[in-house]
Design a protein around this motif. Structure first.
Motif, PDB file in Angstrom:
ATOM      1  N   ASP A 252       0.856  -1.185   0.000  1.00  0.00           N
ATOM      2  CA  ASP A 252       0.000   0.000   0.000  1.00  0.00           C
ATOM      3  C   ASP A 252       0.893   1.236   0.000  1.00  0.00           C
ATOM      4  O   ASP A 252       1.969   1.236   0.593  1.00  0.00           O
ATOM      5  CB  ASP A 252      -0.892  -0.023   1.242  1.00  0.00           C
ATOM      6  N   ILE A 253       0.456   2.279  -0.650  1.00  0.00           N
ATOM      7  CA  ILE A 253       1.247   3.513  -0.692  1.00  0.00           C
ATOM      8  C   ILE A 253       1.033   4.337   0.569  1.00  0.00           C
ATOM      9  O   ILE A 253       1.967   4.906   1.108  1.00  0.00           O
ATOM     10  CB  ILE A 253       0.904   4.341  -1.949  1.00  0.00           C
TER      11      ILE A 253
ATOM     12  N   ILE B 169       5.065  -4.209  -6.026  1.00  0.00           N
ATOM     13  CA  ILE B 169       3.837  -3.761  -6.681  1.00  0.00           C
ATOM     14  C   ILE B 169       3.066  -2.910  -5.686  1.00  0.00           C
ATOM     15  O   ILE B 169       2.722  -3.369  -4.592  1.00  0.00           O
ATOM     16  CB  ILE B 169       2.979  -4.954  -7.146  1.00  0.00           C
ATOM     17  N   ALA B 170       2.828  -1.672  -6.064  1.00  0.00           N
ATOM     18  CA  ALA B 170       2.078  -0.756  -5.206  1.00  0.00           C
ATOM     19  C   ALA B 170       0.585  -1.036  -5.331  1.00  0.00           C
ATOM     20  O   ALA B 170       0.093  -1.394  -6.406  1.00  0.00           O
ATOM     21  CB  ALA B 170       2.365   0.684  -5.610  1.00  0.00           C
TER      22      ALA B 170
ATOM     23  N   THR C 155      -2.816   1.118  -4.476  1.00  0.00           N
ATOM     24  CA  THR C 155      -3.226   2.458  -4.041  1.00  0.00           C
ATOM     25  C   THR C 155      -4.618   2.838  -4.532  1.00  0.00           C
ATOM     26  O   THR C 155      -5.012   2.469  -5.632  1.00  0.00           O
ATOM     27  CB  THR C 155      -2.208   3.523  -4.491  1.00  0.00           C
TER      28      THR C 155
ATOM     29  N   ALA D  42      -4.201   6.367  -7.289  1.00  0.00           N
ATOM     30  CA  ALA D  42      -3.303   6.224  -8.438  1.00  0.00           C
ATOM     31  C   ALA D  42      -3.240   7.506  -9.264  1.00  0.00           C
ATOM     32  O   ALA D  42      -2.209   7.808  -9.860  1.00  0.00           O
ATOM     33  CB  ALA D  42      -3.738   5.059  -9.317  1.00  0.00           C
TER      34      ALA D  42
ATOM     35  N   TYR E 127      -0.354   9.989  -8.616  1.00  0.00           N
ATOM     36  CA  TYR E 127       1.009   9.595  -8.956  1.00  0.00           C
ATOM     37  C   TYR E 127       1.094   9.263 -10.434  1.00  0.00           C
ATOM     38  O   TYR E 127       0.133   8.803 -11.034  1.00  0.00           O
ATOM     39  CB  TYR E 127       1.430   8.350  -8.163  1.00  0.00           C
TER      40      TYR E 127
ATOM     41  N   PHE F  94       6.343   6.267  -9.344  1.00  0.00           N
ATOM     42  CA  PHE F  94       6.517   4.920  -8.811  1.00  0.00           C
ATOM     43  C   PHE F  94       7.893   4.370  -9.170  1.00  0.00           C
ATOM     44  O   PHE F  94       8.590   3.808  -8.328  1.00  0.00           O
ATOM     45  CB  PHE F  94       5.429   3.977  -9.327  1.00  0.00           C
TER      46      PHE F  94
ATOM     47  N   ILE G 127       9.394   1.202  -7.494  1.00  0.00           N
ATOM     48  CA  ILE G 127       8.200   0.364  -7.607  1.00  0.00           C
ATOM     49  C   ILE G 127       8.053  -0.077  -9.055  1.00  0.00           C
ATOM     50  O   ILE G 127       8.143   0.734  -9.976  1.00  0.00           O
ATOM     51  CB  ILE G 127       6.961   1.132  -7.109  1.00  0.00           C
TER      52      ILE G 127
ATOM     53  N   GLU H  19       5.335  -1.739 -10.499  1.00  0.00           N
ATOM     54  CA  GLU H  19       3.985  -1.751 -11.067  1.00  0.00           C
ATOM     55  C   GLU H  19       3.025  -1.264 -10.000  1.00  0.00           C
ATOM     56  O   GLU H  19       3.365  -1.227  -8.826  1.00  0.00           O
ATOM     57  CB  GLU H  19       3.638  -3.185 -11.468  1.00  0.00           C
ATOM     58  N   PHE H  20       1.797  -0.891 -10.402  1.00  0.00           N
ATOM     59  CA  PHE H  20       0.797  -0.571  -9.388  1.00  0.00           C
ATOM     60  C   PHE H  20      -0.541  -1.173  -9.771  1.00  0.00           C
ATOM     61  O   PHE H  20      -0.829  -1.393 -10.938  1.00  0.00           O
ATOM     62  CB  PHE H  20       0.687   0.943  -9.137  1.00  0.00           C
TER      63      PHE H  20
END
Length: 125
Positions: A53-54, A81-82, A84, A87, A90, A95, A100, A102-103
């Motif tokens: 988690d961010i 991998i974030a 959030t 998104a 950001y 990232f 990071i 990927e998210f």
């Protein structure tokens, strides 16, 4: 041997949901509630992937990712991998700068979570 994933998420609801989804995929899951606990956990265990988690208390996901990338050894290269709900606040460049890979946006989508995680663990992205 199944792959090990560290889930860093301060919401117990999202943490439990993520654990259930990934356990169904035969992954070994450990979970913590903040970035400080991630760093502590990495001092004694290795993981194949970190879902983070961010926005967490004590140390957020961006700061934690930066600290992981400054570590020595293989752990410095673990895929992160974030996760959030913000998104839109950001860019992918933000990232990437933090280390990071990927998210995944919240609310979590079962298929998206499984696809992204499987892609990183199966293909070593």
């Amino acid at each position: 041997m199944s792959k090990k994933i560290l889930v860093a998420e301060d919401s117990s609801v999202i943490q439990n949901l993520t654990k259930k989804i990934l356990t169904l995929q035969n992954y070994q899951i450990s979970a913590v509630k903040n970035g400080k606990q991630v760093i502590d956990k990495l001092s004694s265990e290795t993981f194949d992937l970190i879902l983070m988690d961010i926005h967490m208390p004590q140390m957020d996901g961006m700061e934690c990712a930066r600290k992981i990338r400054q570590m020595t050894g293989e752990i410095a290269n673990v895929p992160i991998i974030a996760i959030t709900g913000n998104a839109n606040n950001y860019s992918m460049d933000d990232f990437k700068e933090a280390g990071i890979n990927e998210f995944i946006p919240k609310p979590l989508n079962y298929d998206n979570l499984v696809t992204v995680v499987n892609n990183y663990l199966a293909n070593g992205n």
